[in-house]
Design a protein around this motif. Structure first.
Motif, PDB file in Angstrom:
ATOM      1  N   GLU A 136       0.860  -1.187   0.000  1.00 38.81           N
ATOM      2  CA  GLU A 136       0.000   0.000   0.000  1.00 38.81           C
ATOM      3  C   GLU A 136       0.890   1.229   0.000  1.00 38.81           C
ATOM      4  O   GLU A 136       1.956   1.248   0.623  1.00 38.81           O
ATOM      5  N   THR A 176       0.818   5.574   0.294  1.00 34.46           N
ATOM      6  CA  THR A 176       0.137   6.832   0.573  1.00 34.46           C
ATOM      7  C   THR A 176       1.183   7.944   0.649  1.00 34.46           C
ATOM      8  O   THR A 176       2.293   7.723   1.143  1.00 34.46           O
ATOM      9  N   ARG A 201      -2.778   0.410  -3.931  1.00 37.80           N
ATOM     10  CA  ARG A 201      -2.734  -0.900  -3.276  1.00 37.80           C
ATOM     11  C   ARG A 201      -2.615  -1.966  -4.353  1.00 37.80           C
ATOM     12  O   ARG A 201      -3.311  -1.912  -5.366  1.00 37.80           O
ATOM     13  N   PRO A 250      -6.953  -5.289   3.749  1.00 31.86           N
ATOM     14  CA  PRO A 250      -6.048  -4.130   3.808  1.00 31.86           C
ATOM     15  C   PRO A 250      -5.014  -4.323   4.914  1.00 31.86           C
ATOM     16  O   PRO A 250      -5.223  -5.085   5.866  1.00 31.86           O
TER      17      PRO A 250
END
Length: 345
Positions: A301, A303, A312, A342
């Motif tokens: 993942e 960010t 992702r 997740p």
């Protein structure tokens, strides 16, 4: 594509009915049970089995979810005529019809780039699907192998009907008669279709993928070496980990930036991943190695999201007997990741 350094590998048929007596009244139809109660009980007992069949048939976790849901909606709206008889054959027939329809629709639609199966996380224990009258549920291919990427990709060479027949006969150990009943085919048609399906799978059978503990260890080690070496951006060092015919297959379905064609060869593969690493920069990457479809894979993942980059994705690899990587799969399309948890915050 990120290059986190992984720190550890994962741990590893009915009898003929007698003629009725003269003037005997016909057997009464079973009293209908409460539809809601019947469906709820059937769901608890058969949902995992139907999902397993549907996932292997379509290679899609999202499609399997939809097929199971629609199967029980139909059971609620139009339950089988006799609810006092085993309901699994009826549910299986409905699910297989829905699955074959889903496959035909997929064949008609254009797909943007290569297609890969949906990743699913390995269960802590092998599924215990019980088929009445059988000592077990597994035939030529066991449940874990039949959920592997290699097997699911090989099934793409089959027609929807061939896939259904082969799965019932060679994975779930159905007899010819049971398969014919489940698919609404004659026994002769089942035998012919099964023969053609097995012939189409001969290339896979020559190099079968059985996710053994040894293969899990070898695959995990190769995956970690690749990620660690990628961080150095050393082309020659990366090439040394790859087989001569190594391939990279990305499934983004046009949703994110990814190679839309299969990339082949050690030098091209090494430069592809180094280029992606430089393009993505030094963002906040998190990762975790998990067992995906029976073998190690890394869930990544990122960010904040870089425009065009998947936030992702799952990266996995296949290896040869020497531990060299022969194929790298990256699944980025968001609809393919519905069965992957997740990362924890």
């Amino acid at each position: 594509m990120s290059s986190p350094t992984a720190s550890s590998a994962p741990r590893a048929a009915p009898a003929p009915r007698a003629a009725p007596a003269p003037r005997a009244a016909p057997a009464p139809r079973a009293a209908p049970a409460s539809s809601a109660g019947f469906v709820a009980a059937s769901y608890r007992e058969h949902e995992r089995f139907l999902w397993a069949v549907s996932y292997r048939l379509t290679g899609s976790a999202a499609d399997a979810d939809d097929i199971v849901q629609e199967t029980f909606v139909r059971a609620l709206e139009h339950p089988p005529a006799r609810t006092d008889e085993p309901v699994r054959p009826w549910l299986t027939r409905v699910a297989l019809n829905l699955g074959r329809d889903a496959l035909r629709r997929r064949k008609r639609r254009a797909y943007d780039g290569p297609w890969l199966p949906s990743p699913i996380e390995a269960e802590p224990e092998p599924p215990s699907f019980e088929i009445p009258g059988k000592d077990g549920t597994e035939g030529r291919y066991d449940l874990l192998e039949s959920a592997s990427f290699a097997f699911l990709i090989a099934l793409e060479a089959l027609t929807p009907q061939q896939r259904a027949v082969l799965l019932l006969r060679d994975v779930f150990d159905y007899s010819v008669q049971e398969t014919a009943d489940a698919l609404g085919l004659s026994e002769a048609s089942v035998k012919t279709t099964h023969h053609r399906a097995r012939r189409a799978l001969e290339p896979y059978d020559r190099e079968r993928c059985r996710p053994s503990p040894e293969l899990v260890e070898r695959s995990g080690a190769a995956l970690m070496r690749f990620l660690q070496t990628l961080a150095t951006q050393d082309v020659a060092a990366i090439e040394a980990l790859l087989s001569e015919g190594v391939r990279v297959v990305n499934d983004a379905n046009g949703e994110y930036k990814a190679a839309r064609r299969i990339v082949v060869g050690p030098n091209r593969v090494a430069r592809l991943f180094i280029g992606l690493l430089r393009w993505e920069g030094n963002g906040d990457f998190r990762h975790e190695i998990r067992l995906i479809n029976g073998l190690p894979a890394i869930v990544i993942e990122r960010t904040p999201g870089l425009p065009g980059a998947a936030p992702r994705y799952v990266l996995r690899c296949d290896v040869d007997a020497r531990g060299r990587i022969t194929e790298i799969h990256t699944v980025l399309a968001s609809h393919k990741l519905t069965a992957v948890r997740p990362l924890a915050p």
